[in-house]
Design a protein around this motif. Structure first.
Motif, PDB file in Angstrom:
ATOM      1  N   THR A 331       0.675  -1.119   0.069  1.00  0.00           N
ATOM      2  CA  THR A 331       0.105  -0.076  -0.018  1.00  0.00           C
ATOM      3  C   THR A 331       0.763   1.191  -0.017  1.00  0.00           C
ATOM      4  OG1 THR A 331      -0.142  -0.166   2.526  1.00  0.00           O
ATOM      5  CG2 THR A 331      -1.983  -1.062   1.091  1.00  0.00           C
ATOM      6  N   ASN A 333       2.990   2.412   2.129  1.00  0.00           N
ATOM      7  CA  ASN A 333       2.736   2.910   3.537  1.00  0.00           C
ATOM      8  C   ASN A 333       1.843   4.081   3.558  1.00  0.00           C
ATOM      9  OD1 ASN A 333       4.886   1.838   4.585  1.00  0.00           O
ATOM     10  ND2 ASN A 333       6.485   2.873   3.956  1.00  0.00           N
ATOM     11  N   SER A 334       0.594   3.959   3.192  1.00  0.00           N
ATOM     12  CA  SER A 334      -0.134   5.049   2.702  1.00  0.00           C
ATOM     13  C   SER A 334      -1.372   4.962   4.011  1.00  0.00           C
ATOM     14  CB  SER A 334      -0.970   5.018   1.260  1.00  0.00           C
ATOM     15  OG  SER A 334      -1.536   3.715   1.135  1.00  0.00           O
ATOM     16  N   ARG A 408     -10.159   3.315  -4.258  1.00  0.00           N
ATOM     17  CA  ARG A 408      -9.608   4.456  -4.580  1.00  0.00           C
ATOM     18  C   ARG A 408      -9.796   4.995  -5.993  1.00  0.00           C
ATOM     19  NH1 ARG A 408      -3.816   6.273  -2.088  1.00  0.00           N
ATOM     20  NH2 ARG A 408      -4.762   7.432  -0.394  1.00  0.00           N
ATOM     21  N   ASN A 413     -11.333   8.370  -1.411  1.00  0.00           N
ATOM     22  CA  ASN A 413     -10.083   8.383  -0.881  1.00  0.00           C
ATOM     23  C   ASN A 413      -9.883   8.349   0.487  1.00  0.00           C
ATOM     24  OD1 ASN A 413      -7.962   8.885  -2.997  1.00  0.00           O
ATOM     25  ND2 ASN A 413      -9.208  10.739  -3.564  1.00  0.00           N
ATOM     26  N   LYS A 416      -4.242   9.485   5.618  1.00  0.00           N
ATOM     27  CA  LYS A 416      -3.422   8.768   6.654  1.00  0.00           C
ATOM     28  C   LYS A 416      -3.212   9.858   7.782  1.00  0.00           C
ATOM     29  CE  LYS A 416       1.244   7.308   7.324  1.00  0.00           C
ATOM     30  NZ  LYS A 416       2.564   7.285   6.698  1.00  0.00           N
TER      31      LYS A 416
END
Ligand SMILES: Cc1ncc(COP(=O)(O)O)c(C=O)c1O
Length: 428
Positions: A331, A333-334, A408, A413, A416
């Motif tokens: 991912t 790091n999202s 997405r 959306n 983070k």
């Protein structure tokens, strides 16, 4: 007489709770009933099979053959339950468990409770009243409740206030902690900081650094590391104890859970001395006026503790972090907590409608997760919370990631967030 009354915290919470949770329940996005489970595959009562990212049993120990065998044997010997307070009569497994936990938390003394919430309820009044021999008070307490501290501590505010004032602090904000400690000094109070170790919704709390700060201010730290137990540390001692180099500082009390990665059920406290345990056993409300953990679960806890003292725990820990790292790398790091040594990841949606739609899309792709709304996230937001386990297969993680990307592509959306403070402060 002033007849204007402030609203109580529960009424405030209720009035600010939206219908999103009710809708998620109605649609079977959460609060579903499980009739069968194999690994991370669950069958719901509608007969559908899903991969779940919901359970907090991060190491999959709850269906280990050793635990099941121990529970069966114990039931055959003693039945389901010894219905009495532990002071009056207790199953043999209780002391066995406490002794095994003392091997894991070397140098500490342990008392087992039926839940982590009951640890807080039993131990905090003893700490606040200066009743624990190794945690003396020369000045009355001032509780510093971290804003991310678990609801099971926050809800005790009214009880804590019987021993000293309660202030909310942000332990990630160093100047505000320093200010709070300075105020305590000026007001002749002993600061007691209440924090989580690994947060249920957040990342890691810098336990060691905060413990040093509190020691310098003559104060104590009380850590609830329910989510950190078993998943890291030697013999699965947990995040907080490992961060303290596996040595219990003299100004710290550790509360843990047996109901999450540990594999069984209940809670426990680690304190400095056997004399503290004597006070806890004879005075902590849930121990004096409540029953002990039911027999099969207590015996299963003993079996789980033995596994913690074997190589098996390291193998499972390794697999858990492999899975979490795979998810983070796929991912980019999202998600919330990416790169953090926590088994929980979160996708924050700006509004509840989008969060619900994303949960639906995941469910339609065979994935169940835990959608959370206010008061666990700020008003109006929605968070999809994913709990990882050593038992997840690579294909299950890839399926989750692919679906998140499809979401997405549909224009929903996730963000983070830096830190989510649960909005469950219990204020008048
Ligand atoms: C950090 C934390 N503390 C305490 C608890 C409460 O645990 P118990 O159900 O054992 O009271 C939880 C439950 O999820 C938790 O996440």
């Amino acid at each position: 007489m002033d007849v204007k009354q402030k609203q109580d915290w529960m009424t405030i919470r209720r009035s600010r709770t939206t219908g999103a949770l009710a809708q998620a329940i109605d649609e079977g996005l959460t609060s579903f009933t499980v009739v069968e489970r194999h690994g991370k595959q669950i069958t719901t009562e509608e007969g559908k099979v899903f991969t779940e990212f919901v359970s907090c049993s991060y190491l999959g120990l709850e269906h280990h053959p050793a635990l099941i065998e121990a529970a069966n044997q114990a039931m055959a010997r003693t039945g389901i339950h010894l219905s009495s307070s532990r002071g009056a009569m207790r199953p043999q497994y209780l002391r066995q468990l406490e002794e095994l936990l003392e091997e894991i938390y070397q140098g500490g003394s342990v008392a087992v409770f039926t839940s982590t919430s009951n640890v807080h309820l039993g131990v905090l009044p003893l700490l606040g009243s200066g009743s624990l021999p190794n945690y003396p008070l020369t000045r009355p307490v001032h509780w510093l409740m971290d804003k991310t501290a678990h609801a099971s501590m926050q809800v005790l505010r009214g009880i804590l206030e019987q021993f000293g004032p309660v202030s909310r602090v942000d332990s990630a904000d160093e100047p505000s902690v320093q200010q709070a400690l300075q105020n305590c000094g000026e007001n002749q109070r002993t600061p007691v900081l209440l924090i989580d170790g690994i947060g249920s919704m957040n990342g890691l709390i810098p336990v060691a650094e905060l413990t040093r700060k509190l020691a310098a201010a003559g104060g104590y730290v009380y850590v609830d590391d329910a989510h950190g137990i078993s998943i890291v540390g030697r013999n699965g001692a947990g995040y907080a104890f490992a961060a303290l180099d596996h040595v219990l500082p003299s100004n710290l009390i550790l509360a843990g859970s047996l109901s999450k990665a540990f594999g069984g059920a209940g809670g426990f406290v680690v304190v400095a001395g056997a004399d503290d345990i004597e006070v806890i056993s004879t005075l902590a409300n849930p121990l004096v006026f409540g029953h002990s953990i039911m027999v099969p679960m207590l015996a299963a806890n003993v079996a789980a503790a033995k596994l913690h003292l074997s190589l098996e725990i390291e193998i499972r820990q390794e697999q858990l972090w492999k899975n979490v790292n795979l998810f983070d790398s796929l991912t980019g790091n999202s998600l919330m907590n990416a790169g953090v040594q926590s088994p929980v990841r979160g996708a924050l949606f700006e509004n509840e409608v989008e969060g619900l739609e994303a949960a639906r899309l995941l469910r339609d792709n065979g994935i169940l997760l835990f959608p959370v709304f206010y008061p666990l996230v700020p008003d109006g937001n929605a968070m999809l919370r994913f709990a990882f386990s050593s038992e997840h297969k690579e294909s299950e993680i890839r399926q989750l990631v692919n679906t998140l990307f499809k979401i997405r592509e549909k224009g929903l959306n996730w963000a983070k967030p830096q830190a989510i403070a649960p909005q469950v402060q219990v204020t008048q």
